[in-house]
Design a protein around this motif. Structure first.
Motif, PDB file in Angstrom:
ATOM      1  N   GLY A 266       0.826  -1.203   0.000  1.00 53.70           N
ATOM      2  CA  GLY A 266       0.000   0.000   0.000  1.00 53.70           C
ATOM      3  C   GLY A 266       0.855   1.246   0.000  1.00 53.70           C
ATOM      4  N   ASN A 267       0.532   2.191   0.839  1.00 51.48           N
ATOM      5  CA  ASN A 267       1.198   3.486   0.852  1.00 51.48           C
ATOM      6  C   ASN A 267       2.485   3.407   1.659  1.00 51.48           C
ATOM      7  OD1 ASN A 267       1.946   6.121   0.774  1.00 51.48           O
ATOM      8  ND2 ASN A 267       0.234   6.906   1.972  1.00 51.48           N
TER       9      ASN A 267
ATOM     10  N   ALA B 290      -1.979 -13.350   0.302  1.00 54.96           N
ATOM     11  CA  ALA B 290      -1.057 -14.328   0.893  1.00 54.96           C
ATOM     12  C   ALA B 290       0.203 -13.681   1.451  1.00 54.96           C
ATOM     13  CB  ALA B 290      -0.679 -15.376  -0.161  1.00 54.96           C
ATOM     14  N   GLY B 291       0.418 -12.384   1.199  1.00 56.61           N
ATOM     15  CA  GLY B 291       1.615 -11.703   1.699  1.00 56.61           C
ATOM     16  C   GLY B 291       2.872 -12.039   0.939  1.00 56.61           C
ATOM     17  N   VAL B 292       2.732 -12.457  -0.332  1.00 59.83           N
ATOM     18  CA  VAL B 292       3.900 -12.797  -1.158  1.00 59.83           C
ATOM     19  C   VAL B 292       4.529 -11.506  -1.674  1.00 59.83           C
ATOM     20  CG1 VAL B 292       4.704 -13.998  -3.221  1.00 59.83           C
ATOM     21  CG2 VAL B 292       2.855 -14.980  -1.839  1.00 59.83           C
ATOM     22  N   VAL B 293       5.829 -11.378  -1.527  1.00 55.90           N
ATOM     23  CA  VAL B 293       6.545 -10.201  -2.011  1.00 55.90           C
ATOM     24  C   VAL B 293       6.731 -10.296  -3.523  1.00 55.90           C
ATOM     25  CG1 VAL B 293       8.680  -8.850  -1.873  1.00 55.90           C
ATOM     26  CG2 VAL B 293       7.738  -9.925   0.190  1.00 55.90           C
TER      27      VAL B 293
ATOM     28  N   ILE C 285       1.269  -2.041  -5.935  1.00 55.81           N
ATOM     29  CA  ILE C 285       1.233  -1.325  -4.661  1.00 55.81           C
ATOM     30  C   ILE C 285      -0.205  -0.978  -4.293  1.00 55.81           C
ATOM     31  CG2 ILE C 285       1.852   0.859  -3.554  1.00 55.81           C
ATOM     32  CD1 ILE C 285       4.514   0.710  -5.106  1.00 55.81           C
ATOM     33  N   GLU C 286      -0.970  -0.497  -5.265  1.00 60.54           N
ATOM     34  CA  GLU C 286      -2.352  -0.109  -4.987  1.00 60.54           C
ATOM     35  C   GLU C 286      -3.234  -1.312  -4.673  1.00 60.54           C
ATOM     36  OE1 GLU C 286      -3.464   2.328  -8.289  1.00 60.54           O
ATOM     37  OE2 GLU C 286      -2.156   3.987  -7.673  1.00 60.54           O
ATOM     38  N   MET C 287      -2.840  -2.508  -5.160  1.00 62.50           N
ATOM     39  CA  MET C 287      -3.583  -3.722  -4.824  1.00 62.50           C
ATOM     40  C   MET C 287      -3.122  -4.329  -3.505  1.00 62.50           C
ATOM     41  SD  MET C 287      -3.892  -5.716  -8.469  1.00 62.50           S
ATOM     42  CE  MET C 287      -4.286  -4.843  -9.984  1.00 62.50           C
ATOM     43  N   GLY C 288      -2.128  -3.725  -2.865  1.00 62.56           N
ATOM     44  CA  GLY C 288      -1.689  -4.197  -1.555  1.00 62.56           C
ATOM     45  C   GLY C 288      -0.572  -5.202  -1.567  1.00 62.56           C
ATOM     46  N   VAL C 289       0.144  -5.325  -2.691  1.00 62.93           N
ATOM     47  CA  VAL C 289       1.265  -6.270  -2.775  1.00 62.93           C
ATOM     48  C   VAL C 289       2.539  -5.589  -2.290  1.00 62.93           C
ATOM     49  CG1 VAL C 289       2.704  -7.648  -4.322  1.00 62.93           C
ATOM     50  CG2 VAL C 289       0.241  -7.530  -4.697  1.00 62.93           C
ATOM     51  N   PRO C 290       3.301  -6.213  -1.409  1.00 61.95           N
ATOM     52  CA  PRO C 290       4.605  -5.670  -1.041  1.00 61.95           C
ATOM     53  C   PRO C 290       5.571  -5.799  -2.218  1.00 61.95           C
ATOM     54  CG  PRO C 290       4.085  -7.638   0.267  1.00 61.95           C
ATOM     55  CD  PRO C 290       2.974  -7.445  -0.693  1.00 61.95           C
ATOM     56  N   VAL C 291       6.183  -4.690  -2.612  1.00 64.32           N
ATOM     57  CA  VAL C 291       7.056  -4.657  -3.779  1.00 64.32           C
ATOM     58  C   VAL C 291       8.508  -4.526  -3.346  1.00 64.32           C
ATOM     59  CG1 VAL C 291       7.751  -3.258  -5.779  1.00 64.32           C
ATOM     60  CG2 VAL C 291       5.335  -3.782  -5.385  1.00 64.32           C
TER      61      VAL C 291
ATOM     62  N   MET D 149       7.170   4.815  -9.087  1.00 62.02           N
ATOM     63  CA  MET D 149       7.366   4.678  -7.646  1.00 62.02           C
ATOM     64  C   MET D 149       7.949   5.966  -7.097  1.00 62.02           C
ATOM     65  SD  MET D 149       8.793   0.738  -7.366  1.00 62.02           S
ATOM     66  CE  MET D 149       8.699   0.679  -5.571  1.00 62.02           C
ATOM     67  N   SER D 150       7.499   6.375  -5.925  1.00 66.23           N
ATOM     68  CA  SER D 150       8.098   7.528  -5.262  1.00 66.23           C
ATOM     69  C   SER D 150       9.458   7.123  -4.704  1.00 66.23           C
ATOM     70  CB  SER D 150       7.201   8.012  -4.132  1.00 66.23           C
ATOM     71  OG  SER D 150       7.228   7.089  -3.049  1.00 66.23           O
ATOM     72  N   PRO D 151      10.345   8.097  -4.443  1.00 61.56           N
ATOM     73  CA  PRO D 151      11.617   7.740  -3.808  1.00 61.56           C
ATOM     74  C   PRO D 151      11.431   7.007  -2.483  1.00 61.56           C
ATOM     75  CG  PRO D 151      11.765   9.934  -4.738  1.00 61.56           C
ATOM     76  CD  PRO D 151      10.322   9.509  -4.870  1.00 61.56           C
ATOM     77  N   ALA D 152      10.418   7.372  -1.702  1.00 58.92           N
ATOM     78  CA  ALA D 152      10.172   6.687  -0.423  1.00 58.92           C
ATOM     79  C   ALA D 152       9.769   5.235  -0.668  1.00 58.92           C
ATOM     80  CB  ALA D 152       9.090   7.417   0.365  1.00 58.92           C
ATOM     81  N   GLU D 153       8.911   5.005  -1.661  1.00 63.97           N
ATOM     82  CA  GLU D 153       8.513   3.638  -1.985  1.00 63.97           C
ATOM     83  C   GLU D 153       9.700   2.831  -2.496  1.00 63.97           C
ATOM     84  OE1 GLU D 153       3.837   4.421  -3.218  1.00 63.97           O
ATOM     85  OE2 GLU D 153       5.425   4.649  -4.718  1.00 63.97           O
TER      86      GLU D 153
END
Length: 415
Positions: free
Chosen positions: A23-24, A289-292, A314-320, A349-353
């Motif tokens: 996410g964010n 499932a929390g898959v990266v 990211i918007e779908m909630g996947v850790p990237v 992607m933002s620099p923070a992301e």
């Protein structure tokens, strides 16, 4: 006991809440304009605003004090997907691709992965170790403090074990943390061309037990793609690997939507990698499932292909997570800084992301987030000092290294 105090730093670090960030990611960056960090035997014991840290340690003596001179401090890069163990380069192949020669024609001429397999078959463990070590040390200079390295250019049990031995040797010779992955199912060997099921059986019955006994690789990977291995074959191999105690990951949906992302979710894989063609439904299954998602923009850059849909994931909630995919064919780079820049400029992607995706999330993708990936109490003091106001400089100042100093477990290892 002697402590180290790193003071006068602008600390940028992802907040670790015990799971990979989705996410964010922007909301999970912590920053201290006048920060300080205390390190005992390579482990962070205090971190935060300088006044708070100094108050917490009180009058404790024997502090080795290091003035960061107001520079930006970020966690060391964690590179979660590389093929840094190989025996020869493929520069001529790159030139052919640049001239428009199709990959299948390059393969027909003996290039592609078959070239790397042939070279590894002729190389000694010492030769593989030397080349791998040199690549890893260059990555260290560019800010990578933890790196994953796969086998996969062997395609026989003996050659795969040889590669893993070289990776294990490298781990003993460099200051980085090295995580080894068994990728025996990287391609179908020529002798199994029309019977890939038999090759999977060989990997399950012979290679996996041998790799387990050797004890170097802790994870098993497979390339699921049209013309390589099917989803059913991936399920067979990875379930067998899990039964032996390996964690699992998948080269998934790089060219075609074969369903590799869905298989990663089904099996609870720690990561699914590439994902250029993954469907929305399977991306959502990964999120649940929390898959990266390990994304490899260097490969898209080199092959002139579209980039993975990082924004959608990211918007779908996947850790990237981001990785170099360092290999001699499709992404010959050791630079996570370069990958960071590609993610910001070409993947929305933002620099923070991108910072989270280059540090904390890849640590989760390797199963070692309790040790590395963020500057948190109890984790290793693996960090970089930059020449800019914050991590955005890694994308902003293109084509150079913005890393001024690299520290591993509180020790300066390059500058």
């Amino acid at each position: 006991m002697k402590l180290q105090l790193f003071r006068n730093a602008r600390i940028f670090t992802p907040e670790d809440r015990g799971r990979p960030s989705s996410g964010n990611n922007q909301s999970r960056i912590i920053r201290y304009d006048h920060g300080a960090m205390v390190v005992r035997e390579g482990i962070i014991t205090n971190i935060g605003a300088e006044a708070d840290v100094l108050r917490a340690i009180g009058g404790e003596r024997f502090i080795d004090e290091y003035d960061c001179l107001g520079r930006s401090m970020i966690p060391g890069f964690v590179d979660p997907h590389t093929h840094c163990c190989f025996a020869s380069l493929r520069e001529e192949e790159f030139e052919l691709r640049a001239a428009g020669t199709p990959y299948l024609e390059i393969l027909r001429r003996g290039g592609g992965i078959l070239s790397s397999v042939n070279a590894v078959s002729k190389a000694t463990v010492a030769e593989l170790s030397n080349m791998t070590r040199d690549l890893v040390l260059r990555a260290l200079k560019l800010g990578t403090t933890t790196i994953e390295i796969k086998s996969g250019y062997g395609l026989t049990t003996e050659a795969e074990l040889k590669m893993l031995e070289a990776i294990g040797n490298t781990a003993q010779e460099v200051p980085l943390d090295v995580v080894a992955t068994f990728l025996g199912a990287h391609a179908v060997p020529a002798e199994f061309r029309d019977r890939s099921d038999d090759f999977i059986s060989l990997l399950i019955e012979e290679s996996l037990p041998a790799v387990k006994k050797q004890g170097i690789a802790k994870c098993c990977d497979i390339f699921c793609e049209e013309g390589v291995f099917s989803i059913d074959q991936g399920r067979r191999l990875l379930l067998a690997a899990k039964s032996l105690g390996f964690s699992v990951k998948i080269h998934a949906d790089e060219v075609h939507d074969l369903g590799g992302a869905g298989l990663a979710a089904e099996l609870g894989a720690i990561s699914a990698d590439h994902l250029l063609a993954a469907s929305d439904d399977n991306i959502r299954a990964m999120a649940k499932a929390g898959v990266v998602a390990n994304l490899l923009p260097g490969t898209a850059y080199s092959l002139r292909k579209p980039y993975a849909r990082a924004r959608d994931m990211i918007e779908m909630g996947v850790p990237v997570a981001l990785a170099t995919d360092c290999n001699p064919g499709s992404s010959y780079t050791e630079s996570m800084q370069f990958i960071f820049g590609l993610a910001v400029v070409n993947m929305e992607m933002s620099p923070a992301e991108a910072l989270v995706a280059a540090t904390l999330n890849p640590a989760y993708a390797l199963g070692i987030a309790q040790q590395v990936g963020s500057l948190d109490i109890g984790k290793q003091a693996d960090f970089l000092l930059l020449d800019g106001e914050g991590p955005a400089v890694l994308a902003y100042h293109a084509g150079v290294s913005s890393v001024q100093e690299v520290f591993k477990k509180g020790v300066r290892v390059t500058c």
